[in-house]
Design an enzyme around this catalytic site. Structure first.
Site, PDB file in Angstrom:
ATOM      1  N   LYS A 194      32.346 -13.204  -4.960  1.00 18.89           N
ATOM      2  CA  LYS A 194      32.160 -14.628  -4.642  1.00 18.89           C
ATOM      3  C   LYS A 194      32.250 -15.487  -5.915  1.00 18.89           C
ATOM      4  O   LYS A 194      32.330 -14.950  -7.020  1.00 18.89           O
ATOM      5  CB  LYS A 194      30.823 -14.821  -3.917  1.00 18.89           C
ATOM      6  CG  LYS A 194      30.690 -13.981  -2.631  1.00 18.89           C
ATOM      7  CD  LYS A 194      31.653 -14.394  -1.533  1.00 18.89           C
ATOM      8  CE  LYS A 194      31.811 -13.338  -0.455  1.00 18.89           C
ATOM      9  NZ  LYS A 194      30.789 -13.294   0.566  1.00 18.89           N
TER      10      LYS A 194
HETATM   11  C1  LIG Z   1      30.209 -12.867   1.802  1.00 13.80           C
HETATM   12  C2  LIG Z   1      30.030 -13.634   3.048  1.00 13.80           C
HETATM   13  C3  LIG Z   1      28.845 -13.539   3.817  1.00 13.80           C
HETATM   14  C4  LIG Z   1      27.761 -12.532   3.553  1.00 13.80           C
HETATM   15  O1  LIG Z   1      27.259 -12.514   2.270  1.00 13.80           O
HETATM   16  P1  LIG Z   1      26.524 -11.196   1.728  1.00 13.80           P
HETATM   17  O2  LIG Z   1      25.953 -11.644   0.419  1.00 13.80           O
HETATM   18  O3  LIG Z   1      27.541 -10.132   1.597  1.00 13.80           O
HETATM   19  O4  LIG Z   1      25.455 -10.853   2.722  1.00 13.80           O
HETATM   20  C5  LIG Z   1      28.733 -14.354   4.926  1.00 13.80           C
HETATM   21  N1  LIG Z   1      29.718 -15.205   5.279  1.00 13.80           N
HETATM   22  C6  LIG Z   1      30.864 -15.306   4.576  1.00 13.80           C
HETATM   23  C7  LIG Z   1      31.903 -16.280   5.016  1.00 13.80           C
HETATM   24  C8  LIG Z   1      31.052 -14.510   3.447  1.00 13.80           C
HETATM   25  O5  LIG Z   1      32.206 -14.593   2.772  1.00 13.80           O
END
Ligand SMILES: *Cc1c(COP(=O)(O)O)cnc(C)c1O
Length: 395
Positions: A194
């Site tokens: 991310k």
């Molecule tokens: C990464 C992501 C999540 C979940 O995040 P985690 O930290 O992996 O639990 C939820 N929604 C979207 C759109 C994501 O890209």
């Protein structure tokens, strides 16, 4: 001779950037008195709220926990419905299921893969407690259009609240306002792919003090006073007033997140620069087209997604995917529409035909590598791989 000899290095679709100052920040936390629920949690929350222009930020264990906290804060519970886009990571829907609610799947616009406000409106009913929108690939949704559609639909309870699943879009904005402050609540993930990372981690942001307080209590077992408050009061008494979770984020994670947050503006600029390189290089490539940009928004470019425009996209996508992966180019597909996952088919009776745009897009999309630390040579390598792959397919 080793297996890898002569093979170019693997290029992932996304990866973290961790510098020496990030490492030093985590080591300092590790040597401090507080490994969790300490001052670095407050510091990360305060800096994050400042960065996205909200009154409150609540740090949690991951992005899924952030969604769970956000839906809970809005009172989502047994028998309720939450409208979510079909084109997202499963967590956007799963977090509603955790609360006993039923996700309803809205379709997306074919050119941006952002949720269609009209499709959302068509799913609103008496049981709708919240709407989630996903800033797919890093591009903010049209929250004004959504709010307009929802304004009169909540009956006596007032407008139906909107949660922005902004896990892709930290650093982006719309009409001059930062992502994080565009919806009633916004959620973020700090997974390593991310925009910034805390290894694992998440955040809920809002301007509403009551919603933030509900998220905080839900993060800590449903207990109304945490141990620091009790220590400050010189009292031991505490009460669990609802069933919560342990969704706390440690001071080690917050130290890393805080250190990374300072670099976000430069990193988003770098992602945009790489995206422009892709735009230019792909402009005259027959057979692939990038997603459309929504005017008036600032894209955070978590993902660079192209659509295959060939006559047999599904077959060609499969062949390209395999060929690029074999060449060490880590392309990916974001996402399998959530309503097509076996669990949802089995438990909610969903299946093909429910969201035609998301289903059609799914057959032809490919996410190209995009991360801070990639070079211009890497972009050229991906584009060359795409071109020769398409040529091989007879395009
Ligand atoms: C990464 C992501 C999540 C979940 O995040 P985690 O930290 O992996 O639990 C939820 N929604 C979207 C759109 C994501 O890209």
């Amino acid at each position: 001779m080793t297996m890898d000899e002569g093979k170019p290095a693997h290029l992932p679709y996304g990866r973290q950037q961790v510098d020496d100052d990030d490492v030093a920040a985590v080591v300092a936390a590790l040597r401090s008195d507080w490994l969790t629920t300490g001052p670095r949690v407050d510091a990360f929350e305060e800096a994050f709220a400042e960065a996205v222009g909200t009154e409150h930020a609540v740090a949690v264990a991951n992005g899924t926990a952030a969604l769970h906290c956000a839906y809970h804060a809005l009172g989502v519970g047994e028998g309720d419905e939450v409208v979510v886009p079909a084109m997202t990571f499963a967590a956007t829907a799963n977090a509603a299921v955790y609360l006993g609610a039923r996700p309803r799947f809205a379709d997306v616009a074919p050119n941006t893969l952002l949720v269609e406000p009209a499709s959302v409106e068509a799913l609103i009913g008496e049981r709708t407690r919240a709407v989630a929108a996903v800033d797919y690939a890093g591009q903010p949704c049209d929250y004004d259009a959504l709010a307009e559609r929802l304004a009169d639909r909540g009956g006596a309870a007032g407008p139906i609240p909107v949660v922005a699943d902004a896990c892709h879009a930290l650093g982006g904005g719309a009409q001059g306002r930062p992502v994080g402050s565009l919806a009633d609540l916004s959620t973020f993930s700090f997974h390593p792919v991310k925009p910034i990372t805390s290894a694992e981690g998440g955040m809920v942001t809002t301007d509403d003090a009551a919603l933030a307080a509900r998220a905080r209590v839900f993060r800590n077992h449903g207990i109304t006073r945490d141990h620091r408050q009790r220590e400050a009061d010189g009292a031991w008494h505490y009460e669990m007033t609802e069933l919560g979770n342990n969704y706390r984020l440690s001071d080690l994670h917050c130290a890393l997140g805080l250190s990374q947050l300072g670099k976000l503006p430069a990193w988003v600029e770098e992602r945009r620069r790489l995206a422009r390189l892709y735009d230019a290089a792909l402009a005259d490539v027959d057979g692939v087209r990038p997603l459309a940009r929504r005017p008036g928004t600032e894209h955070a470019y978590h993902l660079y997604v192209v659509r295959l425009t060939t006559d047999r996209p599904e077959e060609h996508r499969e062949a390209l995917f395999r060929r690029l992966r074999e060449g060490g180019i880590g392309v990916n597909v974001h996402y399998v529409p959530v309503h097509l996952h076996p669990w949802y088919r089995h438990h909610l009776g969903t299946g093909p035909g429910l969201c035609p745009n998301a289903e059609a897009a799914y057959r032809r999309i490919l996410s190209l590598p995009l991360f801070v630390g990639m070079g211009e040579g890497d972009v050229a390598r991906v584009v060359d791989g795409l071109k020769s792959g398409l040529a091989e397919l007879g395009r």
